[in-house]
Design a protein around this motif. Structure first.
Motif, PDB file in Angstrom:
ATOM      1  N   VAL A  74      -7.061   3.319  -1.737  1.00 34.51           N
ATOM      2  CA  VAL A  74      -5.604   3.330  -1.673  1.00 34.51           C
ATOM      3  C   VAL A  74      -5.022   2.929  -3.020  1.00 34.51           C
ATOM      4  CG1 VAL A  74      -5.438   2.861   0.797  1.00 34.51           C
ATOM      5  CG2 VAL A  74      -5.528   0.957  -0.785  1.00 34.51           C
ATOM      6  N   VAL A 117       0.871  -1.175   0.000  1.00 36.72           N
ATOM      7  CA  VAL A 117       0.000   0.000   0.000  1.00 36.72           C
ATOM      8  C   VAL A 117       0.911   1.229   0.000  1.00 36.72           C
ATOM      9  CG1 VAL A 117      -1.808   1.239   1.224  1.00 36.72           C
ATOM     10  CG2 VAL A 117      -1.761  -1.250   1.291  1.00 36.72           C
ATOM     11  N   THR A 118       0.812   2.065  -1.037  1.00 39.61           N
ATOM     12  CA  THR A 118       1.738   3.182  -1.181  1.00 39.61           C
ATOM     13  C   THR A 118       1.167   4.516  -0.740  1.00 39.61           C
ATOM     14  OG1 THR A 118       1.096   3.440  -3.492  1.00 39.61           O
ATOM     15  CG2 THR A 118       3.041   2.105  -3.027  1.00 39.61           C
ATOM     16  N   LYS A 119      -0.106   4.798  -1.075  1.00 35.34           N
ATOM     17  CA  LYS A 119      -0.689   6.080  -0.689  1.00 35.34           C
ATOM     18  C   LYS A 119      -2.203   6.023  -0.770  1.00 35.34           C
ATOM     19  CE  LYS A 119       0.010   8.128  -5.257  1.00 35.34           C
ATOM     20  NZ  LYS A 119       0.568   9.257  -5.970  1.00 35.34           N
ATOM     21  N   THR A 120      -2.825   7.078  -0.231  1.00 37.04           N
ATOM     22  CA  THR A 120      -4.282   7.161  -0.262  1.00 37.04           C
ATOM     23  C   THR A 120      -4.727   7.827  -1.555  1.00 37.04           C
ATOM     24  OG1 THR A 120      -4.322   9.288   0.854  1.00 37.04           O
ATOM     25  CG2 THR A 120      -4.402   7.322   2.238  1.00 37.04           C
ATOM     26  N   ILE A 179      -0.919   2.533   5.209  1.00 38.41           N
ATOM     27  CA  ILE A 179       0.162   2.865   4.276  1.00 38.41           C
ATOM     28  C   ILE A 179       1.440   2.172   4.751  1.00 38.41           C
ATOM     29  CG2 ILE A 179       1.643   4.726   3.425  1.00 38.41           C
ATOM     30  CD1 ILE A 179      -0.798   6.505   3.389  1.00 38.41           C
ATOM     31  N   ARG A 223      -4.921   5.910   5.821  1.00 35.79           N
ATOM     32  CA  ARG A 223      -3.576   6.339   6.221  1.00 35.79           C
ATOM     33  C   ARG A 223      -2.919   5.356   7.171  1.00 35.79           C
ATOM     34  NH1 ARG A 223      -4.695  12.757   7.048  1.00 35.79           N
ATOM     35  NH2 ARG A 223      -4.460  13.315   4.845  1.00 35.79           N
TER      36      ARG A 223
END
Length: 87
Positions: free
Chosen positions: A21, A11-14, A80, A77
């Motif tokens: 995500v 998972v890299t970002k929202t 992440i 968040r």
């Protein structure tokens, strides 16, 4: 034969306010794994929780993923940096 647990994405970002995500695939078979297999979410293979993808939007690298029970930006968040694993 043992059940091997392998990471398939991070998972890299929202994306957006609804808990969506973005994922970075770690396996070339990522697309087949997310459709056919049971997924798990966690930082290490020893502390995993069940993971269910509710919705996938977009095409190619612009896809966003909606994970069940992560319905807000703050929920997204928190995950992440975690990995998605498959048996």
């Amino acid at each position: 034969m043992k059940n091997f647990i392998e990471p398939i994405a991070t998972v890299t970002k929202t994306s957006g306010l609804n808990g969506d995500v973005k994922l970075k695939p770690l396996s070339r078979y990522f697309d087949e794994y997310i459709v056919k297999n049971k997924l798990f979410l966690g930082k290490t293979p020893s502390d995993l929780n069940d993971c269910l993808l509710e919705n996938i939007r977009g095409i190619g690298k612009r896809r966003t993923f909606k994970i069940k029970n992560h319905n807000s930006l703050t929920d997204a968040r928190k995950i992440i940096g975690m990995n998605i694993y498959v048996k």
